[in-house]
Design a protein around this motif. Structure first.
Motif, PDB file in Angstrom:
ATOM      1  N   PHE A  97       0.856  -1.187   0.000  1.00 54.73           N
ATOM      2  CA  PHE A  97       0.000   0.000   0.000  1.00 54.73           C
ATOM      3  C   PHE A  97       0.892   1.236   0.000  1.00 54.73           C
ATOM      4  N   PRO A  98       0.525   2.306  -0.731  1.00 51.21           N
ATOM      5  CA  PRO A  98       1.445   3.439  -0.901  1.00 51.21           C
ATOM      6  C   PRO A  98       1.600   4.342   0.312  1.00 51.21           C
ATOM      7  N   LEU A  99       0.718   4.226   1.308  1.00 49.53           N
ATOM      8  CA  LEU A  99       0.778   5.114   2.461  1.00 49.53           C
ATOM      9  C   LEU A  99       1.227   4.347   3.697  1.00 49.53           C
ATOM     10  N   ASP A 100       1.970   5.038   4.547  1.00 52.20           N
ATOM     11  CA  ASP A 100       2.318   4.470   5.846  1.00 52.20           C
ATOM     12  C   ASP A 100       1.110   4.630   6.772  1.00 52.20           C
ATOM     13  N   VAL A 101       0.536   3.527   7.168  1.00 48.02           N
ATOM     14  CA  VAL A 101      -0.638   3.578   8.037  1.00 48.02           C
ATOM     15  C   VAL A 101      -0.342   2.786   9.300  1.00 48.02           C
ATOM     16  N   PRO A 102      -0.894   3.183  10.424  1.00 49.87           N
ATOM     17  CA  PRO A 102      -0.628   2.484  11.680  1.00 49.87           C
ATOM     18  C   PRO A 102      -1.121   1.036  11.634  1.00 49.87           C
ATOM     19  N   GLU A 103      -0.389   0.167  12.305  1.00 44.45           N
ATOM     20  CA  GLU A 103      -0.828  -1.215  12.443  1.00 44.45           C
ATOM     21  C   GLU A 103      -2.069  -1.252  13.340  1.00 44.45           C
ATOM     22  N   VAL A 104      -3.123  -1.854  12.833  1.00 46.65           N
ATOM     23  CA  VAL A 104      -4.353  -2.007  13.603  1.00 46.65           C
ATOM     24  C   VAL A 104      -4.706  -3.486  13.594  1.00 46.65           C
ATOM     25  N   PRO A 105      -4.957  -4.080  14.754  1.00 49.75           N
ATOM     26  CA  PRO A 105      -5.271  -5.519  14.785  1.00 49.75           C
ATOM     27  C   PRO A 105      -6.507  -5.843  13.962  1.00 49.75           C
ATOM     28  N   ARG A 106      -6.477  -7.002  13.341  1.00 50.80           N
ATOM     29  CA  ARG A 106      -7.608  -7.480  12.558  1.00 50.80           C
ATOM     30  C   ARG A 106      -8.507  -8.338  13.434  1.00 50.80           C
ATOM     31  N   ASP A 107      -9.805  -8.090  13.361  1.00 53.65           N
ATOM     32  CA  ASP A 107     -10.794  -8.904  14.076  1.00 53.65           C
ATOM     33  C   ASP A 107     -11.636  -9.594  13.011  1.00 53.65           C
ATOM     34  N   ARG A 108     -11.432 -10.902  12.830  1.00 55.92           N
ATOM     35  CA  ARG A 108     -12.100 -11.644  11.758  1.00 55.92           C
ATOM     36  C   ARG A 108     -13.421 -12.223  12.248  1.00 55.92           C
ATOM     37  N   LYS A 109     -14.487 -11.898  11.520  1.00 55.60           N
ATOM     38  CA  LYS A 109     -15.822 -12.410  11.832  1.00 55.60           C
ATOM     39  C   LYS A 109     -16.443 -12.946  10.545  1.00 55.60           C
ATOM     40  N   ARG A 161      -7.061   0.193   7.345  1.00 56.41           N
ATOM     41  CA  ARG A 161      -6.235   0.778   8.405  1.00 56.41           C
ATOM     42  C   ARG A 161      -6.179   2.293   8.297  1.00 56.41           C
ATOM     43  N   LEU A 162      -6.231   2.813   7.064  1.00 50.43           N
ATOM     44  CA  LEU A 162      -6.279   4.269   6.902  1.00 50.43           C
ATOM     45  C   LEU A 162      -7.569   4.820   7.491  1.00 50.43           C
ATOM     46  N   LEU A 182       0.364   0.442  -8.428  1.00 47.36           N
ATOM     47  CA  LEU A 182       0.999   0.551  -9.737  1.00 47.36           C
ATOM     48  C   LEU A 182       1.768   1.846  -9.937  1.00 47.36           C
ATOM     49  N   ASP A 183       1.347   2.910  -9.271  1.00 49.35           N
ATOM     50  CA  ASP A 183       1.888   4.240  -9.532  1.00 49.35           C
ATOM     51  C   ASP A 183       2.625   4.799  -8.312  1.00 49.35           C
ATOM     52  N   PRO A 184       3.487   5.810  -8.523  1.00 45.10           N
ATOM     53  CA  PRO A 184       4.284   6.348  -7.414  1.00 45.10           C
ATOM     54  C   PRO A 184       3.424   6.868  -6.271  1.00 45.10           C
ATOM     55  N   ALA A 185       3.881   6.608  -5.052  1.00 44.20           N
ATOM     56  CA  ALA A 185       3.125   7.011  -3.865  1.00 44.20           C
ATOM     57  C   ALA A 185       2.919   8.514  -3.801  1.00 44.20           C
ATOM     58  N   GLU A 186       3.906   9.284  -4.285  1.00 41.31           N
ATOM     59  CA  GLU A 186       3.761  10.740  -4.213  1.00 41.31           C
ATOM     60  C   GLU A 186       2.638  11.254  -5.103  1.00 41.31           C
ATOM     61  N   GLU A 187       2.235  10.454  -6.096  1.00 39.62           N
ATOM     62  CA  GLU A 187       1.125  10.859  -6.963  1.00 39.62           C
ATOM     63  C   GLU A 187      -0.212  10.325  -6.482  1.00 39.62           C
ATOM     64  N   THR A 188      -0.210   9.136  -5.880  1.00 43.54           N
ATOM     65  CA  THR A 188      -1.471   8.518  -5.471  1.00 43.54           C
ATOM     66  C   THR A 188      -1.836   8.826  -4.024  1.00 43.54           C
ATOM     67  N   GLY A 189      -0.839   9.049  -3.177  1.00 38.32           N
ATOM     68  CA  GLY A 189      -1.106   9.245  -1.755  1.00 38.32           C
ATOM     69  C   GLY A 189      -1.990  10.435  -1.438  1.00 38.32           C
ATOM     70  N   PRO A 190      -1.670  11.655  -1.923  1.00 41.01           N
ATOM     71  CA  PRO A 190      -2.498  12.818  -1.582  1.00 41.01           C
ATOM     72  C   PRO A 190      -3.967  12.688  -1.984  1.00 41.01           C
ATOM     73  N   HIS A 210      -7.159  12.511   0.576  1.00 38.28           N
ATOM     74  CA  HIS A 210      -8.250  13.478   0.419  1.00 38.28           C
ATOM     75  C   HIS A 210      -9.595  12.764   0.335  1.00 38.28           C
ATOM     76  N   ALA A 211      -9.649  11.694  -0.452  1.00 40.06           N
ATOM     77  CA  ALA A 211     -10.901  10.960  -0.590  1.00 40.06           C
ATOM     78  C   ALA A 211     -11.335  10.342   0.730  1.00 40.06           C
ATOM     79  N   MET A 212     -10.380   9.774   1.473  1.00 40.78           N
ATOM     80  CA  MET A 212     -10.725   9.169   2.756  1.00 40.78           C
ATOM     81  C   MET A 212     -11.277  10.217   3.710  1.00 40.78           C
ATOM     82  N   ARG A 213     -10.656  11.372   3.759  1.00 46.55           N
ATOM     83  CA  ARG A 213     -11.139  12.414   4.673  1.00 46.55           C
ATOM     84  C   ARG A 213     -12.497  12.945   4.240  1.00 46.55           C
TER      85      ARG A 213
END
Length: 506
Positions: free
Chosen positions: A275-287, A331-332, A483-491, A495-498
């Motif tokens: 994944f192109p962004l550094d996101v915090p590790e969050v535990p997975r809860d599988r249901k 995680r984001l 597929l594409d550079p993180a500096e192009e896809t990350g921002p 923005h979409a997530m926020r």
């Protein structure tokens, strides 16, 4: 001397190849369009006609080609025509130098051509007749321009050509669709070329993804004796671009074309790259078929449910909810203070949208029932071919659905998918979205066929006054996260997530 033997699709006789055959002849090659029994006027039916009858027609055409040094036979099957073409190649493997699959699937031993009929309602009716033992009779041909769309995209075919196609269409004998194709291992050794008409919904990238997913059927397509070409047209290239088709056939005969990358090269396929962004590790809860990523303590929180694309082969491992992209998105979302949820649904084939929709609905209810989730604040986020699953939610958005998002989605089913009369058409459904906010991540370098569906959706949303926010990734490809550079896809991704989280929490 290369000799092309051309086999037409459902309802179509030898005349459909007229212009392509003329161009091949002008290039100094032989070209023979096969008249099929009970389809072509010059070959009337005598008794029962089935798939074996047409295989015999093609085999006779092969036998009629004189043998000699340098005489190579290239067998071209379009649509239904690939079935009798493969059957004949299996009977004469030493005579056929290459089989060209022209905008068609991969027939398998024991499977009737009926399985490739794109219209699900027609397929079900014919299957019912087969179940009653009714294997004789005729399937009436389409009578209007619009009905050809049930069999494939007519993109690029002019009015005059469609008139000609309709006028020359002949009833398809029912037995040709219901009789199983019988193949030995002999045909597997014959070199093959796939010519994909991208306006009909499939391109080389999609086939490569099937190989990357580990689909055992698709694995053979990455062999050294298999090549591919694309034509940016609909399902009838012999009518829409005969010169370009002839050129591709000449190049295919010479062994040219794109070769797919095998899945076991040691390089991670696109869907398993980080994944192109550094996101915090969050535990997975599988249901069950759902994974929850919950951002710590703090009571019930809004949730974003991420719906993967497809079709994804049933045997693909890892399954989509464990892909880095889906885990990264979840995680984001958790990093933004809401619950992220991923799921596996059963979209393994284009015929599976109804059961995939049921899986998504069940997943949403499971998420809403979790005590850590605010059941009245849910967002749905769709990806790629999963975009069609957004349509029912757009058509009747429940009060608790606070936002709908999509990344590089397919928003109108390609004609060859047989979904034209289904409920999975977001371009139509968006007119009923009302006040539901929609966030759309648009890839600037999207595949043309998918891009056209996105633009149609944007236009429909504008016409209906839908609350649409576009987030562009100008240089992004389909699946841009890996597929594409993180500096192009990350921002734009952040923005979409926020934008989604704001609509959940505001």
């Amino acid at each position: 001397m290369t000799v092309f033997i051309l086999v037409g699709g459902v309802f179509t006789g030898a005349d459909v190849w007229r212009e392509t055959a003329a161009r091949l002849a002008a290039a100094g090659r032989e070209a023979h369009a096969v008249p099929l029994t009970a389809i072509d006027a010059g070959r009337p039916a005598v008794g029962h006609v089935d798939l074996e009858t047409h295989i015999a027609d093609v085999t006779a055409a092969i036998d009629a080609v004189g043998e000699g040094p340098g005489r190579e036979i290239v067998l071209v099957g379009h649509d239904y025509g690939i079935h009798p073409a493969l059957g004949a190649a299996d009977r004469r493997p030493q005579r056929v130098d290459r089989v060209v699959y022209l905008d068609c699937g991969m027939p398998r031993d024991g499977v009737p051509p009926l399985a490739a009929v794109p219209d699900p309602a027609l397929r079900a009716r014919l299957a019912a007749r087969a179940g009653r033992g009714e294997t004789q009779g005729e399937l009436a041909p389409p009578a209007t321009h619009e009905e050809w769309q049930r069999w494939g995209s007519t993109a690029g075919v002019g009015v005059a050509a469609l008139d000609r196609l309709t006028a020359l269409a002949a009833p398809q004998p029912l037995g040709t669709l219901l009789q199983p194709l019988r193949l030995s291992e002999a045909v597997a050794a014959v070199p093959a070329t796939g010519v994909l008409c991208t306006r009909n919904g499939v391109g080389i990238d999609l086939v490569q993804r099937l190989v990357d997913f580990g689909d055992p059927v698709a694995a053979a397509l990455a062999g050294p004796r298999v090549t591919f070409f694309e034509l940016p047209t609909g399902h009838w290239p012999m009518l829409s671009c005969p010169a370009e088709l002839a050129d591709v056939l000449l190049r295919a005969a010479a062994g040219a074309g794109h070769r797919l990358r095998p899945a076991d090269t040691g390089t991670p396929p696109a869907h398993l790259r980080p994944f192109p962004l550094d996101v915090p590790e969050v535990p997975r809860d599988r249901k069950g078929h759902v994974d929850l990523y919950v951002p710590g303590e703090g009571g019930a929180r809004p949730a974003v449910v991420f719906v993967h694309g497809g079709p994804v082969p049933a045997a693909a491992r890892p399954t989509p909810r464990d892909w880095p992209t889906l885990v990264g998105y979840a995680r984001l979302a958790a990093a933004e203070g809401v619950v992220g949820a991923t799921l596996d649904h059963r979209l393994h084939d284009v015929a599976d949208y109804e059961r995939a929709a049921a899986d998504v609905t069940a997943a949403v209810e499971l998420v809403r029932a979790d005590p850590r989730v605010d059941a009245d604040r849910i967002a749905l986020w769709f990806f790629s071919g999963g975009g069609l699953l957004a349509a029912p939610w757009l058509a009747e958005p429940p009060a608790w659905l606070r936002c709908l998002a999509a990344s590089y989605p397919v928003l109108e089913p390609p004609p060859g998918w047989g979904l034209g009369d289904s409920r999975f058409r977001p371009v139509r459904a968006v007119a009923h979205a009302g006040a539901l906010p929609v966030v759309l991540l648009r890839a600037g370098r999207e595949a043309p066929g998918i891009a056209a569906t996105v633009e149609a959706f944007v236009a429909a949303a504008k016409d209906s006054g839908a609350r649409l926010e576009l987030v562009d990734v100008p240089h992004g490809h389909h699946g841009f996260e890996t597929l594409d550079p993180a500096e192009e896809t990350g921002p734009p991704l952040r923005h979409a997530m926020r934008a989604v989280v704001t609509r959940l929490t505001g």
